[in-house]
Design a protein around this motif. Structure first.
Motif, mmCIF file in Angstrom:
data_model
loop_
_atom_site.group_PDB
_atom_site.id
_atom_site.type_symbol
_atom_site.label_atom_id
_atom_site.label_comp_id
_atom_site.label_asym_id
_atom_site.label_seq_id
_atom_site.Cartn_x
_atom_site.Cartn_y
_atom_site.Cartn_z
ATOM 1 N N ASP A 1 -53.200 -23.027 48.892
ATOM 2 C CA ASP A 1 -52.394 -21.986 47.924
ATOM 3 C C ASP A 1 -52.820 -21.928 46.737
ATOM 4 O O ASP A 1 -52.670 -20.765 46.050
ATOM 5 N N ASP A 2 -53.141 -23.024 46.226
ATOM 6 C CA ASP A 2 -54.113 -22.873 44.844
ATOM 7 C C ASP A 2 -55.107 -21.836 44.892
ATOM 8 O O ASP A 2 -55.143 -21.154 43.804
ATOM 9 N N ALA B 1 -61.509 -12.935 43.273
ATOM 10 C CA ALA B 1 -60.532 -12.102 42.514
ATOM 11 C C ALA B 1 -61.340 -11.381 41.574
ATOM 12 O O ALA B 1 -62.503 -10.934 42.051
ATOM 13 N N ASP B 2 -60.682 -10.588 40.929
ATOM 14 C CA ASP B 2 -61.175 -9.373 40.098
ATOM 15 C C ASP B 2 -62.134 -10.046 39.275
ATOM 16 O O ASP B 2 -63.295 -9.289 38.789
ATOM 17 N N ASP C 1 -59.891 -14.045 55.048
ATOM 18 C CA ASP C 1 -59.505 -14.517 53.711
ATOM 19 C C ASP C 1 -58.775 -15.853 54.016
ATOM 20 O O ASP C 1 -59.039 -16.888 53.038
ATOM 21 N N ARG D 1 -56.161 -15.380 42.943
ATOM 22 C CA ARG D 1 -56.170 -13.956 43.057
ATOM 23 C C ARG D 1 -55.168 -13.094 42.189
ATOM 24 O O ARG D 1 -55.393 -12.049 42.250
ATOM 25 N N ALA D 2 -54.234 -13.917 41.861
ATOM 26 C CA ALA D 2 -53.234 -13.101 41.012
ATOM 27 C C ALA D 2 -53.611 -12.617 39.527
ATOM 28 O O ALA D 2 -54.593 -13.183 39.064
ATOM 29 N N ARG E 1 -55.530 -19.173 46.800
ATOM 30 C CA ARG E 1 -54.854 -17.934 47.105
ATOM 31 C C ARG E 1 -54.362 -17.389 45.687
ATOM 32 O O ARG E 1 -54.367 -16.240 45.382
ATOM 33 N N ALA E 2 -53.752 -18.467 44.913
ATOM 34 C CA ALA E 2 -53.122 -18.049 43.595
ATOM 35 C C ALA E 2 -54.297 -17.536 42.611
ATOM 36 O O ALA E 2 -53.893 -16.890 41.623
#
Length: 125
Positions: free
Chosen positions: A118-119, A105-106, A78, A124-125, A121-122
């Motif tokens: 970081d953007d 992500a979902d 990941d 996925r929130a 990864r975000a």
């Protein structure tokens, strides 16, 4: 473990495997770039043009460019997948709402120009 499809959802955007592979090698010099060609790979070469294996010494990801130049498969760790996606947003022109990522992500997520890991990864929130 990431297993992603990055695709052009609409428009004329294209992924240039040579350009993206060169950016990968600049970022991860030990990357292995393989052109999918030759008679023994004829069937596979109809689907895929280039495969790049990225390694940062701890993580590994495989990037496969579709011959359509409109899709890329990424499979691997990941963290390295997020770094690759960020690199892609700084390498390829990304018109608004045209480049999407599935299975990160979902829901399907859209890439923007010059994103950081970081953007990514975000998303996925």
């Amino acid at each position: 473990m990431a297993d992603l499809l990055i695709a052009v959802a609409e428009g004329q955007a294209r992924f240039d495997p040579d350009e993206v592979a060169a950016a990968i090698v600049r970022r991860w010099p030990s990357s292995d770039v393989v052109a999918v060609d030759g008679p023994e790979l004829a069937d596979l070469a109809q689907l895929m043009s280039t495969q790049v294996t990225i390694s940062d010494g701890q993580q590994v990801a495989t990037v496969e460019f579709h011959t359509s130049a409109k899709a890329i498969d990424v499979e691997g760790d990941d963290g390295l997948a997020a770094e690759f996606l960020a690199l892609l947003t700084r390498t390829v022109p990304i018109p608004d709402d045209t480049i999407v990522v599935m299975n990160w992500a979902d829901d399907i997520v859209t890439l923007r120009p010059s994103m950081t890991a970081d953007d990514i990864r975000a998303l996925r929130a």
